[in-house]
Design an enzyme around this catalytic site. Structure first.
Site, PDB file in Angstrom:
ATOM      1  N   ASP A  15       0.832  -1.197   0.000  1.00  0.00           N
ATOM      2  CA  ASP A  15       0.000   0.000   0.000  1.00  0.00           C
ATOM      3  C   ASP A  15       0.874   1.256   0.000  1.00  0.00           C
ATOM      4  O   ASP A  15       1.920   1.302   0.646  1.00  0.00           O
ATOM      5  CB  ASP A  15      -0.895  -0.031   1.241  1.00  0.00           C
ATOM      6  CG  ASP A  15      -1.836   1.136   1.321  1.00  0.00           C
ATOM      7  OD1 ASP A  15      -2.726   1.232   0.466  1.00  0.00           O
ATOM      8  OD2 ASP A  15      -1.681   1.955   2.255  1.00  0.00           O
ATOM      9  N   GLU A  28       1.715  -0.032  -4.854  1.00  0.00           N
ATOM     10  CA  GLU A  28       0.737   0.972  -5.258  1.00  0.00           C
ATOM     11  C   GLU A  28       1.464   2.291  -5.494  1.00  0.00           C
ATOM     12  O   GLU A  28       1.966   2.912  -4.559  1.00  0.00           O
ATOM     13  CB  GLU A  28      -0.334   1.154  -4.175  1.00  0.00           C
ATOM     14  CG  GLU A  28      -1.389   2.174  -4.585  1.00  0.00           C
ATOM     15  CD  GLU A  28      -2.311   2.574  -3.448  1.00  0.00           C
ATOM     16  OE1 GLU A  28      -3.472   2.927  -3.724  1.00  0.00           O
ATOM     17  OE2 GLU A  28      -1.864   2.553  -2.280  1.00  0.00           O
TER      18      GLU A  28
END
Length: 609
Positions: A322, A351
């Site tokens: 993330d 990400e």
């Protein structure tokens, strides 16, 4: 004499005075490349004690908080078994803890990870299926079950995923990426679990650490893979260490809270001010998500060991990280390299929510872009947000010089910027975006998008429920794009997990999706082949995937009218091919004529013969 069980029942500590509340990592393994580990001991004023062990100690580090000891031990050449770590006050032993080295799985270091031969199914577990209603709430955790609230806990769990692996596999998925499953004890909105409060423990409302192992094992028995969503950038405000920081600079402090600007371009901008770089990278996502300082070696080592621990413990096949580009650049590169040094074939996708291919490329391993600044993330896979943006506009834009199908073509012209185009995650939506079936409510558009994802270079990802026409409007809040899967809860009026439970519309969406992704499974020409694309004409976009033994022609007619293709334009890709078979319709296609008729708003996927 007091007997305290420490973390998962793996440690015993005997002493009425020197009480250890936590020890992390809770255990390790023999034969690891990462053999020198830093064991965190936590307890009231334990820094006053001297540490001894029958594992070689290379360093004992104390911080300004007397409740912590960081003990570095060398496990190299040590066999599986229990080892002693003891605390001493002058010449008196005041306690002893048993630390276990476990036997490692055979071949663990060289595990095969996910790659472009896979299709990844993204699940938000709280909203997928409730396999165990008994864990919907937990007495030690604040946020209780509230299925009536769009941002409340709805009760989905690990058992719910295990119960529906037949469904996921029948869809053509070969890997599961679940949003985080570790404990999140924030008082509200904890269902998304990105504000974690214990990163060695599965949230009890999802299940147990052992159930997570069971999910991994169940997938592996099917030849499928498990990808863990890992958060290096921040923890939750209720994390036990945040509430009693080992040191002031464990977090980025301003002092206290400082809001991120979210302008990730400052991370590679050679003209950026130091102020702007600081407030992007060091700023917090929200007050509930304190920002971790990966430039602190203690923090970096803790995160590295924790990630390796989960890979080894749960037998993981990959990580999704993330907010990868919000981390300290040098720190996250060291973290990534340490993991891929331990597991040379391991894939990690980051990400990197940036809108330009050059900026996304910057974050991929061995990027020609970041090489300009002598920087390397060592990150194998990046998420193709530029393609996501193009998909979200191309099929609904009024055609013009730079709008419409040309947006797809233009995206792929930037492939030269990437070191490894097969290691790009391609997707039309995820848990943070509007649902693709809200953006494009007609199945004709959905079919073209799925055809694109099933045939373009890279690793396709599908978001749970899209295959049964689930929709959601981001402007109505995150809960609307994270709705419950129908049939995942006892008492649901419909069960879309079963063929008989699907409506006619849901069946058409599901059948189309399953057909293409199951077809894709053994298509090396898609997984590793080359691409040749042709400029769109009349909103018809055509590209070929090919290798030395196979060729495919992909046609996306986004026009609301039938179109006639003049095949001589594609002679360089059609040379030697007189016919083909459309995978979608199952019909034979003659290529011996000079033209080919394409129905309006229709995809075709022709296997050339």
């Amino acid at each position: 004499m007091k007997h305290i069980i420490i973390l998962m029942g793996l440690f015993t500590f005997f002493n009425a005075h020197a009480q250890i509340k936590r020890i992390e990592p809770p255990f390790w393994w023999e034969g690891m490349h990462y053999a020198e580990i830093q064991i965190l001991l936590y307890g009231k004023n334990i820094a006053q004690y001297r540490v001894e062990s029958d594992l070689p100690i290379s360093n004992v580090l104390k911080t300004e908080n007397p409740n912590y000891l960081f003990v570095t031990v060398d496990t190299k050449d040590k066999k599986a078994g229990n080892y002693s770590i003891s605390l001493w006050q002058k010449k008196k032993q005041v306690g002893s803890v048993s630390y276990e080295l476990k036997a490692r799985r055979e071949g663990s270091a060289y595990r095969k990870s996910f790659d472009s031969s896979d299709m990844i199914y993204l699940i938000m577990p709280d909203r997928f299926a409730n396999g165990n209603p008994n864990n919907d709430s937990h007495p030690a955790l604040t946020d209780k079950l509230n299925r009536s609230a769009s941002d409340g806990r709805h009760g989905g769990d690990i058992q719910g995923i295990i119960d529906h692996l037949d469904y996921i596999q029948s869809l053509g998925a070969t890997a599961i990426w679940s949003t985080p499953l570790c404990e999140d004890n924030e008082p509200q909105h904890s269902y998304h679990t990105y504000a974690q409060t214990d990163v060695y423990k599965i949230d009890p409302r999802y299940g147990t650490n052992e159930e997570y192992q069971q999910l991994s094992s169940a997938l592996h028995k099917r030849g499928m893979k498990l990808i863990k969503d890992y958060v290096t950038n921040h923890w939750g405000s209720q994390h036990w260490m945040v509430k009693d920081l080992p040191c002031y600079d464990w977090l980025h402090q301003f002092p206290g809270y400082g809001q991120s600007t979210f302008r990730m371009s400052t991370q590679m901008d050679s003209n950026a001010s130091e102020w702007d770089k600081k407030y992007c990278e060091k700023g917090w996502f929200a007050r509930s998500m304190p920002d971790l300082n990966q430039a602190n070696p203690l923090v970096l080592n803790y995160l590295t060991q924790n990630a390796i621990w989960w890979i080894e413990y749960a037998d993981l096949d990959g990580l999704r990280v993330d907010t990868y580009s919000y981390n300290d650049k040098e720190g996250i590169a060291k973290w990534t390299k340490a993991i891929t040094d331990e597991y040379p074939h391991f894939n990690i996708m980051g990400e990197v929510w940036l809108n330009q291919s050059a900026q996304v490329s910057y974050w991929q391993k061995d990027s020609p872009i970041s090489a300009i600044q002598s920087y390397n993330t060592y990150l194998p896979t990046v998420m193709d947000f530029p393609l996501f943006n193009a998909i979200g506009e191309a099929f609904r834009a009024a055609p013009s010089w730079d709008k419409g199908m040309i947006q797809l073509y233009d995206n792929f012209t930037n492939d030269f910027l990437y070191k490894d185009i097969n290691n790009l995650l391609i997707f039309a939506e995820n848990h943070d975006t509007a649902r693709i079936n809200h953006v494009y409510p007609k199945i004709e558009d959905y079919k073209m998008i799925i055809t694109l994802l099933a045939t373009a270079r890279g690793i396709p990802q599908l978001y749970y429920g899209s295959e049964i026409a689930m929709a959601g409007d981001k402007s109505k809040g995150d809960g609307d794009i994270r709705q419950d899967f129908p049939g995942g809860w006892a008492g649901d009026t419909q069960n879309a997990f079963t063929a008989s439970g699907r409506t006619a519309t849901q069946k058409e969406y599901y059948d189309f999706t399953a057909k293409l992704f199951n077809w894709r499974k053994d298509k090396a020409v898609i997984h590793y082949g080359k691409t040749k694309q042709y400029l769109p004409e009349n909103e018809v976009y055509i590209y070929f995937r090919y290798n030395d033994t196979e060729s495919l022609m992909v046609i996306l007619n986004n026009s609301d009218k039938p179109q006639t293709l003049h095949l001589n334009r594609f002679a360089e890709s059609l040379a030697g091919f007189l016919r083909g078979k459309d995978v979608i319709s199952g019909k034979e296609v003659s290529l011996s004529a000079s033209t080919l008729e394409i129905p309006a708003k229709t995809p075709m996927l022709i296997e050339l013969k």
